[in-house]
Design an enzyme around this catalytic site. Structure first.
Site, short mmCIF file in Angstrom:
data_model
loop_
_atom_site.label_atom_id
_atom_site.label_comp_id
_atom_site.label_asym_id
_atom_site.label_seq_id
_atom_site.Cartn_x
_atom_site.Cartn_y
_atom_site.Cartn_z
N ALA A 24 -39.76 -23.30 34.34
CA ALA A 24 -38.48 -22.68 34.71
C ALA A 24 -38.68 -21.67 35.84
O ALA A 24 -37.98 -21.72 36.86
CB ALA A 24 -37.86 -21.99 33.50
N ARG A 117 -49.19 -31.51 32.24
CA ARG A 117 -48.55 -30.23 32.56
C ARG A 117 -49.35 -29.42 33.58
O ARG A 117 -48.79 -28.70 34.42
CB ARG A 117 -48.37 -29.38 31.30
CG ARG A 117 -47.19 -29.84 30.47
CD ARG A 117 -47.18 -29.18 29.11
NE ARG A 117 -46.22 -29.83 28.26
CZ ARG A 117 -44.99 -29.35 28.00
NH1 ARG A 117 -44.64 -28.19 28.47
NH2 ARG A 117 -44.17 -30.01 27.23
N TYR A 230 -48.05 -41.60 25.51
CA TYR A 230 -47.94 -42.16 26.87
C TYR A 230 -49.22 -41.85 27.64
O TYR A 230 -49.96 -40.92 27.29
CB TYR A 230 -46.70 -41.67 27.62
CG TYR A 230 -46.45 -40.17 27.62
CD1 TYR A 230 -47.08 -39.32 28.52
CD2 TYR A 230 -45.55 -39.61 26.71
CE1 TYR A 230 -46.82 -37.95 28.51
CE2 TYR A 230 -45.29 -38.25 26.69
CZ TYR A 230 -45.92 -37.43 27.61
OH TYR A 230 -45.67 -36.09 27.60
N ASP A 312 -36.54 -22.06 28.39
CA ASP A 312 -36.60 -21.85 26.94
C ASP A 312 -36.14 -20.46 26.53
O ASP A 312 -35.66 -20.27 25.41
CB ASP A 312 -38.03 -22.08 26.43
CG ASP A 312 -38.35 -23.55 26.25
OD1 ASP A 312 -37.50 -24.39 26.59
OD2 ASP A 312 -39.46 -23.87 25.76
C1 LIG Z 1 -44.08 -30.94 21.59
C2 LIG Z 1 -43.21 -30.69 22.78
C3 LIG Z 1 -42.98 -31.73 23.68
C4 LIG Z 1 -42.13 -31.52 24.77
N1 LIG Z 1 -41.90 -32.55 25.64
C5 LIG Z 1 -41.05 -32.37 26.67
C6 LIG Z 1 -40.79 -33.45 27.58
O1 LIG Z 1 -41.35 -34.54 27.47
N2 LIG Z 1 -39.91 -33.22 28.60
C7 LIG Z 1 -39.29 -32.02 28.77
O2 LIG Z 1 -38.50 -31.86 29.73
N3 LIG Z 1 -39.54 -30.98 27.93
C8 LIG Z 1 -40.40 -31.13 26.91
N4 LIG Z 1 -40.68 -30.08 26.06
C9 LIG Z 1 -40.04 -28.78 26.33
C10 LIG Z 1 -40.75 -28.03 27.44
O3 LIG Z 1 -42.13 -27.94 27.18
C11 LIG Z 1 -40.20 -26.62 27.58
O4 LIG Z 1 -38.80 -26.66 27.51
C12 LIG Z 1 -40.61 -25.99 28.91
O5 LIG Z 1 -42.00 -25.89 28.99
C13 LIG Z 1 -39.97 -24.62 29.05
O6 LIG Z 1 -40.41 -24.04 30.24
P1 LIG Z 1 -40.25 -22.46 30.47
O7 LIG Z 1 -40.77 -22.21 31.84
O8 LIG Z 1 -38.89 -22.03 30.11
O9 LIG Z 1 -41.21 -21.80 29.38
P2 LIG Z 1 -42.80 -21.81 29.30
O10 LIG Z 1 -43.34 -23.11 29.76
O11 LIG Z 1 -43.15 -21.35 27.94
O12 LIG Z 1 -43.25 -20.71 30.37
C14 LIG Z 1 -43.05 -19.34 30.11
C15 LIG Z 1 -44.09 -18.58 30.92
O13 LIG Z 1 -43.82 -17.20 30.84
C16 LIG Z 1 -45.05 -16.49 30.66
N5 LIG Z 1 -44.70 -15.22 30.01
C17 LIG Z 1 -44.31 -15.00 28.73
N6 LIG Z 1 -44.00 -13.72 28.52
C18 LIG Z 1 -44.20 -13.08 29.71
C19 LIG Z 1 -44.05 -11.73 30.14
N7 LIG Z 1 -43.60 -10.76 29.32
N8 LIG Z 1 -44.35 -11.43 31.43
C20 LIG Z 1 -44.82 -12.39 32.29
N9 LIG Z 1 -45.00 -13.67 31.92
C21 LIG Z 1 -44.68 -14.02 30.66
C22 LIG Z 1 -45.89 -17.42 29.83
O14 LIG Z 1 -47.27 -17.14 29.97
C23 LIG Z 1 -45.51 -18.79 30.42
O15 LIG Z 1 -46.35 -19.13 31.51
C24 LIG Z 1 -41.52 -30.25 24.98
C25 LIG Z 1 -41.78 -29.21 24.09
C26 LIG Z 1 -42.62 -29.42 23.00
C27 LIG Z 1 -42.87 -28.29 22.05
#
Ligand SMILES: Cc1cc2nc3c(=O)[nH]c(=O)nc-3n(C[C@H](O)[C@H](O)[C@H](O)COP(=O)(O)OP(=O)(O)OC[C@H]3O[C@@H](n4cnc5c(N)ncnc54)[C@H](O)[C@@H]3O)c2cc1C
Length: 421
Positions: A24, A117, A230, A312
């Protein structure tokens, strides 16, 4: 520990801080940079992610990344399965196929990809690094933020050094365990779903049973459990995700991955599965890590003045529609569009983003919950599901997800260049 004001950000460009450098945060940085913003991404991890599992990138997500200039690199790094084979896990029988490959490209104008990833993170971070107006600071955790008349002051910490960064706005992208989302009153809080996703990756060697192919995705359904597999990295590696019920009475702790310690209990989940797949899943060749699944029911407030939630942190969802990452990528595109359209009114742009995302994300979250029920149906309902699946024509399977995959940013223009000084 005294906080030192960060003098590096005091220029006249509109500066946005992104808390979290996951899918994100990095996608938002790229999209917002195109709209003329200067972006500082603060990521608490010491370096870019180099481990982890795979992720499926559906056409709606791929299209956005393509528009951000990543298409060519993605096509080189990702794999493109021909179909998703749907199986009855106990007999192993294939019930139907959801065609991907050319069918999806033709239907949606973008491919259905799967990628490691770490490779996706490398592409996103590499693209950010090539732009002068994006700075990623690793090993810097955002602790808090204060909203005021001129924007927001972000308090962060790197080692023992605390910093204050003054910015026009804060984009909270710190994932499902977000500590910063609470800045927004009435935000959606994820709850434990009662399930755990066990993840493993394996080299594609002779030990992989027939039925798990590197060039296709497989979904195996059983009462209270399912498995998705996959291939990644040109078929050299296989990604496996097995979702089972959480067996303990006590809920798992938030924010913690679970090592597999009780093999006997784990193996029990696959006792009635077809032998080749069950033997493989329960062999000691696979190194499983558990990820307890937490999700909100629907998004609630997504912004508050100059602070906005994406990914998320905004709408943690179950993974049963493979959409969490895709919705995070869509968030980034919509946020940038709103910010570009409402220059000078960042709070208004953030509020508009919230309005535009609410209905779609709610619908996707509900679909993920519905898929969970369908995948995990107990007997005898699973017999009926299997019968229906066997007899569902391809066109009907495709139509069920067209609304997810055909999503496009309204008035999309991918020709804007990042403005650098
Ligand atoms: C089993 C499983 C399978 C999945 N398969 C899929 C799929 O096939 N396709 C799909 O689209 N989605 C899939 N998802 C969902 C997807 O993984 C998440 O929705 C996505 O990774 C969310 O991205 P994000 O950047 O919001 O959060 P995250 O990937 O969790 O990134 C958050 C980042 O913020 C950092 N962070 C946290 N707190 C702080 C702070 N206070 N200060 C600075 N940095 C911080 C963390 O270190 C991390 O790098 C799957 C999820 C799971 C559990």
């Amino acid at each position: 520990m005294a906080a030192a004001p960060d003098m590096g950000t005091t220029n006249d460009k509109r500066t946005l801080v992104v808390a979290g450098g996951g899918i994100a945060g990095l996608t938002a940085a790229l999209a917002l940079c195109r709209e003329g913003f200067r972006i500082i991404v603060l990521e608490r991890a010491p370096s870019r992610r180099s481990e982890g599992a795979g992720i499926q990138l559906t056409p709606n997500a791929f299209r956005v990344l393509d528009g951000l200039g990543l298409g060519k690199m993605l096509r080189g790094a990702a794999s493109f399965p021909e179909h998703i084979a749907l199986h009855n896990a106990s007999s192993g029988a294939e019930l139907n196929r959801f065609e991907l490959g050319k069918t999806i490209r033709k239907r949606h104008g973008a491919p259905y990809a799967v990628i490691h990833r770490a490779d996706l993170a490398a592409l996103l971070a590499g693209q950010c690094a090539s732009l002068e107006d994006i700075e990623i600071r690793y090993d810097e955790q955002v602790l808090d933020a204060a909203v005021h008349a001129n924007g927001v002051t972000v308090l962060s910490q790197s080692g023992t050094t605390a910093r204050e960064i003054n910015a026009t706005g804060l984009i909270v992208a710190d994932g499902v365990w977000s500590s910063l989302a609470d800045i927004i009153p009435d935000r959606a809080k994820p709850e434990f779903s009662g399930q755990i996703a066990w993840r493993a990756t394996a080299l594609n060697e002779g030990t992989i049973p027939n039925g798990i192919e590197a060039n296709n995705t497989h979904l195996w359904m059983a009462p209270n459990s399912h498995l998705v597999t996959y291939g990644m990295r040109m078929g050299r590696e296989i990604n496996l995700v097995a979702v089972t019920q959480w067996a303990d009475k006590a809920e798992p702790k938030r924010g913690q991955m679970i090592p597999l310690t009780d093999r006997a209990a784990f193996n029990q989940h696959f006792a009635n599965w077809n032998a080749p797949v069950a033997e493989y899943l329960t062999s000691d060749k696979l190194n499983w890590t558990g990820w307890p699944l937490f999700a909100a029911e629907k998004p609630r407030a997504l912004s508050h003045g100059p602070v906005v939630l994406i990914g998320d942190a905004a709408h943690a969802m179950l993974p049963f529609a493979a959409q969490g990452g895709a919705q995070a990528i869509e968030d980034a595109a919509v946020l940038a569009k709103c910010c570009g359209a409402k220059t000078g009114d960042l709070a208004g742009a953030f509020a508009q983003y919230g309005q535009e995302r609410m209905e779609r994300v709610s619908k996707v979250m509900a679909t993920a919950r519905k898929n969970r029920r369908i995948y995990h149906l107990p007997q005898p309902l699973s017999f009926a599901r299997n019968f229906v699946l066997r007899h569902t024509p391809q066109e009907r399977l495709q139509k069920r997800v067209d609304w997810i995959y055909r999503w496009k940013l309204e008035g999309e223009s991918s020709s804007k260049e990042c403005i650098s000084e």
